[in-house]
Design an enzyme around this catalytic site. Structure first.
Site, PDB file in Angstrom:
ATOM      1  N   SER A  93       0.772  -1.291   0.098  1.00  0.00           N
ATOM      2  CA  SER A  93      -0.061  -0.248   0.015  1.00  0.00           C
ATOM      3  C   SER A  93       0.826   1.302   0.083  1.00  0.00           C
ATOM      4  CB  SER A  93      -1.033  -0.038   1.302  1.00  0.00           C
ATOM      5  OG  SER A  93      -1.724   1.243   1.119  1.00  0.00           O
ATOM      6  N   LYS A 151     -13.139  -4.697   2.917  1.00  0.00           N
ATOM      7  CA  LYS A 151     -14.152  -3.554   2.685  1.00  0.00           C
ATOM      8  C   LYS A 151     -15.821  -3.985   3.043  1.00  0.00           C
ATOM      9  CE  LYS A 151     -11.258  -1.255  -0.630  1.00  0.00           C
ATOM     10  NZ  LYS A 151     -11.185  -0.657  -1.910  1.00  0.00           N
ATOM     11  N   LYS A 192     -20.091 -15.128  -8.257  1.00  0.00           N
ATOM     12  CA  LYS A 192     -19.864 -13.845  -7.539  1.00  0.00           C
ATOM     13  C   LYS A 192     -20.404 -12.628  -8.352  1.00  0.00           C
ATOM     14  CE  LYS A 192     -15.597 -14.883  -5.525  1.00  0.00           C
ATOM     15  NZ  LYS A 192     -14.227 -14.463  -5.264  1.00  0.00           N
ATOM     16  N   ALA A 196     -15.194  -9.555 -10.015  1.00  0.00           N
ATOM     17  CA  ALA A 196     -16.088  -9.191  -9.191  1.00  0.00           C
ATOM     18  C   ALA A 196     -15.773  -9.164  -7.792  1.00  0.00           C
ATOM     19  CB  ALA A 196     -17.175 -10.352  -9.191  1.00  0.00           C
ATOM     20  N   GLY A 212     -13.543  -6.812  -4.384  1.00  0.00           N
ATOM     21  CA  GLY A 212     -14.094  -5.776  -3.764  1.00  0.00           C
ATOM     22  C   GLY A 212     -14.443  -4.517  -4.192  1.00  0.00           C
ATOM     23  N   ARG A 267     -14.515 -14.886 -13.262  1.00  0.00           N
ATOM     24  CA  ARG A 267     -14.141 -16.441 -13.305  1.00  0.00           C
ATOM     25  C   ARG A 267     -15.129 -17.269 -12.692  1.00  0.00           C
ATOM     26  NH1 ARG A 267      -8.350 -17.892 -10.751  1.00  0.00           N
ATOM     27  NH2 ARG A 267      -9.501 -17.094  -8.697  1.00  0.00           N
ATOM     28  N   TYR A 316      -2.296  -0.149 -10.295  1.00  0.00           N
ATOM     29  CA  TYR A 316      -1.287   0.954 -10.509  1.00  0.00           C
ATOM     30  C   TYR A 316       0.047   0.565 -10.470  1.00  0.00           C
ATOM     31  CZ  TYR A 316      -1.852   1.598  -5.517  1.00  0.00           C
ATOM     32  OH  TYR A 316      -1.885   1.599  -4.209  1.00  0.00           O
ATOM     33  N   VAL A 354      -7.418  -0.879 -12.863  1.00  0.00           N
ATOM     34  CA  VAL A 354      -7.597  -0.544 -11.521  1.00  0.00           C
ATOM     35  C   VAL A 354      -6.225  -0.768 -10.830  1.00  0.00           C
ATOM     36  CG1 VAL A 354      -8.617  -0.865  -9.115  1.00  0.00           C
ATOM     37  CG2 VAL A 354      -9.982  -1.361 -11.555  1.00  0.00           C
TER      38      VAL A 354
END
Ligand code: ATR
Length: 263
Positions: free
Chosen positions: A14, A65, A154, A126, A128, A150, A211, A209
């Site tokens: 993070s 989350k 979900k 699918a 968080g 996959r 980075y 999404v």
């Protein structure tokens, strides 16, 4: 000294601490932002520390989350709708959960000058972050959102949360204007999705999404096909900025020094 935290598992990767600590310093605020790897059993203790003002704000990342929600007193409307919380704080003695990912994604798309109005958007994954992306896309009137994961069940679960979603089997590639990789495939540099993009025409928009790395195999393929590409860095910065503003009442500035954090 005020204390802020990002929790997840794993959490080592993070970059939230670098970003938030930079903004704290830039705004002459005293406080420190740390990261901590958590287990499910630690969540109750975390909430207690927020209640006691030992911790003043927490960002939540994968895989907590959704799980954090049962510990909270109140959800913002976007957290409620997405069932996903990435920002927690104490307000009038209540533990509040908010979702800044959805707005982060929306602002990143605006920067990329991609107008989703009337466009076909194909989402892979699918996990968080997907409910936040769909929420944002529906707010800005994407006309057609198609989801594939996959594990199909979900994706079906997410379909139940939103109107007008279409779910496809993994491996099917529909006609689309924008494709979003919201799977975790690509976090390792040579990770590659087992999907065939050879029939995709140029001029589409490939959005990842992820980075870090800056260019996943997914984005590399998009670029080689002659498509526009964008990674998740802006979304990440915008979601952090909104959390910072909630906690400190100051909208942090985006400057060149921020880019160094991502080098
Ligand atoms: P979580 O599921 O805990 O929220 P995530 O990192 O947000 O974690 O989500 C991981 C996503 O990447 C899931 O959609 C996952 O698909 P499954 O639901 O089938 O597990 C997807 N994913 C992970 N590895 C994958 C792979 N090798 N191929 C395709 N999708 C993959």
């Amino acid at each position: 000294m005020k204390k802020y935290l990002v929790i997840g598992k794993p959490i080592n990767h993070s970059l939230s601490p670098q970003l938030h600590n930079y903004w704290l310093k830039e705004n002459n605020l005293t406080g420190v932002y740390d990261k901590e790897e958590f287990d499910n059993r630690d969540l109750a203790g975390l909430i207690l520390k927020i209640k006691n003002n030992e911790i003043n704000g927490v960002n939540i990342t994968v895989p907590f989350k959704k799980e954090i929600i049962s510990y909270l007193d109140k959800l913002s409307p976007v957290a409620e709708k997405t069932q996903s919380v990435n920002t927690v704080y104490l307000e009038k003695n209540k533990i509040v959960g908010h979702n800044t990912d959805a707005n982060g994604f929306k602002l990143a798309l605006k920067d990329a000058e991609f107008d989703v109005l009337g466009k076909k958007i194909f989402i892979l994954g699918a996990g968080g972050v997907v409910s936040s992306i769909i929420f944002a896309l529906q707010e800005i009137n994407a006309s057609n959102i198609i989801l594939s994961n996959r594990t199909k069940s979900k994706a079906e679960d997410i379909k139940k949360m939103f109107n007008n979603l279409k779910v496809l089997d993994w491996g099917e590639i529909p006609d689309f204007d924008m494709i979003i990789n919201a799977t975790s495939v690509g976090l390792k540099i040579d990770d590659d999705l087992d999907l065939d993009f050879s029939k995709v025409e140029k001029g589409k928009f490939f959005y990842d999404v992820i980075y870090n790395p800056k260019e996943t195999m997914f984005l590399k393929k998009g670029r080689e096909l002659g498509c526009k590409t964008e990674n998740g860095q802006k979304m990440f910065i915008y979601q952090a900025a909104e959390a910072f503003e909630l906690w400190h009442g100051i909208r942090p500035k985006f400057d060149d020094k921020i880019n160094k954090i991502f080098k």
